[in-house]
Design a protein around this motif. Structure first.
Motif: not given
Length: 203
Positions: A34-46
Motif C-alpha cells: 500500500d506504500v504510495p509510489m511517490r513515497e518510494v521516489a522520495r525514499q530513493a531520492g529521485v
C-alpha cells in the motif's frame, strides 16, 4: 568529454534504478504494497518522473523488486521436491517459506495473487505451487502428510504468517519459526509432538 557522456548517463540511470528498487524493497517489506509510489521516489531520492519512467506501474515495480524472493521460493520448493524423504522435504518447505515471508510483508501480498496480470510473476508463482503440490502428493503416498491437506492450506499458512505482529524483525522471525512448527504438526498424518521452538512474544 562528449565521448564519455553516454556512459555517464547510463551509469546514472543504473544508479537511479538500483536506488528505486532498494527503496521499494525496504518499504514493501515493512509496510506492504500500500506504500504510495511517490513515497518510494522520495525514499530513493529521485523525482516521481524518474520513478515512473523506469516503472510505469506499481505492479512493474513490485515484480522487479521481488524477483530475488520469487527465485528463492522456487529454489525452496525444488529443493524440497528433490529430497528423497518427501515428509522431510515438505517440512523444510514450510519452515523455509515461512521464514522467507516473515521478513517481507509485501512479498507475501504479491505472492498471494496481488498482481495476477503480471504474467512472469504469475508463471513463477504457479511453478512454485506446482512443485509444492507434487511434493505434497509424495508425502501423502508415504503416509506422512494427512490425506486431506490441500494446496490452499499453504495459502492459509502464508496469510496467517503475514499477520504476525512483532516489535522487531528478529522477534517476528522467532514467532514465525514456532508458528511453522505448529503448522507442521497439524499437517502430519500421525503427529509425533516433537518439541516446539521457544515461545516468542510477538509484541
Amino acid at each position: 568529454m562528449t565521448d564519455r557522456l553516454p556512459h555517464t548517463l547510463r551509469a546514472d540511470a543504473r544508479d537511479n534504478r538500483d536506488r528505486i528498487l532498494d527503496a521499494a524493497r525496504a518499504l514493501f517489506a515493512t509496510r506492504g504494497l500500500d506504500v504510495p509510489m511517490r513515497e518510494v521516489a522520495r525514499q530513493a531520492g529521485v523525482g516521481p518522473a524518474t520513478l515512473y519512467r523506469r516503472f510505469p506501474t506499481k505492479r512493474d515495480l513490485a515484480t522487479e523488486a521481488f524477483a530475488d524472493q520469487m527465485r528463492a521460493c522456487q529454489d525452496i520448493a525444488e529443493d524440497g521436491l528433490a529430497d528423497p524423504d518427501p515428509w522431510h522435504g515438505f517440512r523444510r518447505v514450510i519452515e523455509r517459506i515461512c521464514a522467507l515471508h516473515a521478513h517481507d510483508r509485501g512479498f507475501t501480498e504479491a505472492f498471494m495473487s496481488a498482481y495476477p496480470d503480471a504474467m512472469d510473476f504469475a508463471a513463477d508463482r504457479e511453478r512454485t505451487l506446482r512443485a509444492v503440490a507434487a511434493l505434497a502428493r509424495r508425502a501423502k503416498d508415504a503416509g506422512r502428510l494427512r490425506p486431506d491437506f490441500a494446496l490452499d492450506d499453504l495459502i492459509l499458512v502464508l496469510m496467517a504468517n503475514r499477520g504476525i505482529q512483532a516489535s522487531s524483525t528478529a522477534a517476528r522471525a522467532a514467532a514465525s519459526r514456532r508458528f511453522a512448527a505448529l503448522v507442521i504438526q497439524a499437517f502430519q498424518a500421525s503427529p509425533d509432538h516433537a518439541p516446539l521452538p521457544p515461545v516468542a512474544r510477538p509484541a
